[in-house]
Design a protein around this motif. Sequence first.
Motif, PDB file in Angstrom:
ATOM      1  N   TRP A 170       0.837  -1.189   0.000  1.00  0.00           N
ATOM      2  CA  TRP A 170       0.000   0.000   0.000  1.00  0.00           C
ATOM      3  C   TRP A 170       0.875   1.244   0.000  1.00  0.00           C
ATOM      4  O   TRP A 170       2.070   1.176   0.280  1.00  0.00           O
ATOM      5  N   TYR A 171       0.233   2.372  -0.327  1.00  0.00           N
ATOM      6  CA  TYR A 171       0.870   3.685  -0.230  1.00  0.00           C
ATOM      7  C   TYR A 171      -0.055   4.588   0.570  1.00  0.00           C
ATOM      8  O   TYR A 171      -1.255   4.662   0.301  1.00  0.00           O
ATOM      9  N   ILE A 217       4.331   4.658  -9.004  1.00  0.00           N
ATOM     10  CA  ILE A 217       3.860   3.817 -10.112  1.00  0.00           C
ATOM     11  C   ILE A 217       4.005   2.360  -9.695  1.00  0.00           C
ATOM     12  O   ILE A 217       5.011   1.959  -9.122  1.00  0.00           O
ATOM     13  N   GLY A 218       2.982   1.565  -9.975  1.00  0.00           N
ATOM     14  CA  GLY A 218       3.032   0.141  -9.678  1.00  0.00           C
ATOM     15  C   GLY A 218       2.443  -0.253  -8.336  1.00  0.00           C
ATOM     16  O   GLY A 218       2.340  -1.434  -8.031  1.00  0.00           O
ATOM     17  N   ILE A 219       2.059   0.711  -7.507  1.00  0.00           N
ATOM     18  CA  ILE A 219       1.418   0.409  -6.224  1.00  0.00           C
ATOM     19  C   ILE A 219      -0.087   0.444  -6.449  1.00  0.00           C
ATOM     20  O   ILE A 219      -0.640   1.460  -6.857  1.00  0.00           O
ATOM     21  N   PHE A 220      -0.764  -0.662  -6.165  1.00  0.00           N
ATOM     22  CA  PHE A 220      -2.189  -0.766  -6.461  1.00  0.00           C
ATOM     23  C   PHE A 220      -3.083  -0.266  -5.338  1.00  0.00           C
ATOM     24  O   PHE A 220      -4.161   0.240  -5.574  1.00  0.00           O
ATOM     25  N   TYR A 277       6.491  -9.749  11.693  1.00  0.00           N
ATOM     26  CA  TYR A 277       6.134  -8.888  10.559  1.00  0.00           C
ATOM     27  C   TYR A 277       4.639  -8.951  10.275  1.00  0.00           C
ATOM     28  O   TYR A 277       4.046 -10.025  10.247  1.00  0.00           O
ATOM     29  N   GLN A 278       4.018  -7.768  10.046  1.00  0.00           N
ATOM     30  CA  GLN A 278       2.598  -7.697   9.700  1.00  0.00           C
ATOM     31  C   GLN A 278       2.356  -7.265   8.263  1.00  0.00           C
ATOM     32  O   GLN A 278       1.499  -7.813   7.585  1.00  0.00           O
ATOM     33  N   THR A 279       3.072  -6.229   7.812  1.00  0.00           N
ATOM     34  CA  THR A 279       2.878  -5.698   6.465  1.00  0.00           C
ATOM     35  C   THR A 279       3.924  -4.631   6.203  1.00  0.00           C
ATOM     36  O   THR A 279       4.629  -4.204   7.132  1.00  0.00           O
ATOM     37  N   TYR A 280       4.013  -4.204   4.953  1.00  0.00           N
ATOM     38  CA  TYR A 280       4.804  -3.014   4.666  1.00  0.00           C
ATOM     39  C   TYR A 280       4.258  -2.284   3.456  1.00  0.00           C
ATOM     40  O   TYR A 280       3.597  -2.866   2.600  1.00  0.00           O
ATOM     41  N   GLY A 281       4.508  -0.974   3.462  1.00  0.00           N
ATOM     42  CA  GLY A 281       4.090  -0.116   2.367  1.00  0.00           C
ATOM     43  C   GLY A 281       5.011   1.072   2.283  1.00  0.00           C
ATOM     44  O   GLY A 281       6.130   1.046   2.813  1.00  0.00           O
ATOM     45  N   PRO A 307      11.222   7.045  -3.860  1.00  0.00           N
ATOM     46  CA  PRO A 307      11.771   8.098  -2.998  1.00  0.00           C
ATOM     47  C   PRO A 307      11.113   8.122  -1.613  1.00  0.00           C
ATOM     48  O   PRO A 307      11.622   8.739  -0.692  1.00  0.00           O
ATOM     49  N   GLN A 308       9.984   7.440  -1.447  1.00  0.00           N
ATOM     50  CA  GLN A 308       9.274   7.436  -0.171  1.00  0.00           C
ATOM     51  C   GLN A 308      10.003   6.561   0.848  1.00  0.00           C
ATOM     52  O   GLN A 308      10.878   5.770   0.514  1.00  0.00           O
ATOM     53  N   PHE A 309       9.578   6.694   2.103  1.00  0.00           N
ATOM     54  CA  PHE A 309      10.069   5.804   3.150  1.00  0.00           C
ATOM     55  C   PHE A 309       9.384   4.452   3.022  1.00  0.00           C
ATOM     56  O   PHE A 309       8.180   4.378   2.767  1.00  0.00           O
ATOM     57  N   THR A 310      10.126   3.387   3.237  1.00  0.00           N
ATOM     58  CA  THR A 310       9.524   2.075   3.458  1.00  0.00           C
ATOM     59  C   THR A 310       9.029   2.076   4.900  1.00  0.00           C
ATOM     60  O   THR A 310       9.735   2.509   5.810  1.00  0.00           O
ATOM     61  N   CYS A 311       7.815   1.608   5.110  1.00  0.00           N
ATOM     62  CA  CYS A 311       7.184   1.570   6.431  1.00  0.00           C
ATOM     63  C   CYS A 311       6.813   0.114   6.707  1.00  0.00           C
ATOM     64  O   CYS A 311       5.940  -0.433   6.047  1.00  0.00           O
ATOM     65  N   THR A 312       7.489  -0.503   7.657  1.00  0.00           N
ATOM     66  CA  THR A 312       7.253  -1.908   7.981  1.00  0.00           C
ATOM     67  C   THR A 312       6.686  -1.998   9.393  1.00  0.00           C
ATOM     68  O   THR A 312       7.203  -1.363  10.309  1.00  0.00           O
ATOM     69  N   LEU A 313       5.620  -2.786   9.562  1.00  0.00           N
ATOM     70  CA  LEU A 313       4.914  -2.891  10.833  1.00  0.00           C
ATOM     71  C   LEU A 313       5.113  -4.274  11.455  1.00  0.00           C
ATOM     72  O   LEU A 313       5.150  -5.282  10.741  1.00  0.00           O
ATOM     73  N   TYR A 314       5.199  -4.299  12.794  1.00  0.00           N
ATOM     74  CA  TYR A 314       5.478  -5.534  13.542  1.00  0.00           C
ATOM     75  C   TYR A 314       4.566  -5.657  14.759  1.00  0.00           C
ATOM     76  O   TYR A 314       4.094  -4.654  15.293  1.00  0.00           O
ATOM     77  N   LYS A 315       4.409  -6.916  15.223  1.00  0.00           N
ATOM     78  CA  LYS A 315       3.565  -7.207  16.379  1.00  0.00           C
ATOM     79  C   LYS A 315       4.327  -7.246  17.690  1.00  0.00           C
ATOM     80  O   LYS A 315       3.735  -7.525  18.727  1.00  0.00           O
TER      81      LYS A 315
END
Length: 196
Positions: free
Chosen positions: A57-58, A66-69, A114-118, A151-159
């Motif tokens: 996600w974004y 481009i390419g993120i649905f 790990y839960q997800t990343y966007g 150019p954006q930050f990768t945002c990774t979420l954890y439990k």
Amino acid sequence: MHFSTFFSAFVLVATGTTGVWAANFSTETIATAAALNPGNYYGAPIPPWNAGHTPGWYYGSGNAPIGIFSILDSVFCGLLDILPFFHCPKASHNPHPYTKAFSNLNCGCEDGSYQTYGLVEVVEDCQSMCESISGCIFYNTYHDVYTKGYPQFTCTLYKKVLTAGSANYCGGQRQPDGSINHIINSEGYYKTTPTA
């Protein structure tokens, strides 16, 4: 019954201030929204430290990559609000306090919780995403640098709460354009439980 046949492409979307309005969604858009669920790691089943990963996600106010649905804009978020799994962050939401666990590392976290990343434009948007995902208590942001990278930050979420010792993903993956990625500006934050 298959999800895309369960919902019509014409859906009524509830909004907080204007009641209900009609939106026309393609079957592909509805399928994309349905894929944002815990069993599919909210659209990112392959974590960023494994080959073949793609952001799920974004979220942000800049131009969507481009390419993120799954672009979390107001219309798409309206569709997500009627689905049971994933809801966009709310501007009026009062987040929990967060504490910085580490900063300025050249590796991102790698962990089984790990839960997800966007992708997000600013670190605070990653905190908002953590607030919106059930069970999230830690987030890690960094820049994944390669020739044609985002150019954006990768945002990774954890439990679970992680430390700098979990920052083992330093890049080194060959990209489709032949470049090798590396990680910079990695920061980690955990949800702080307020004391009475």
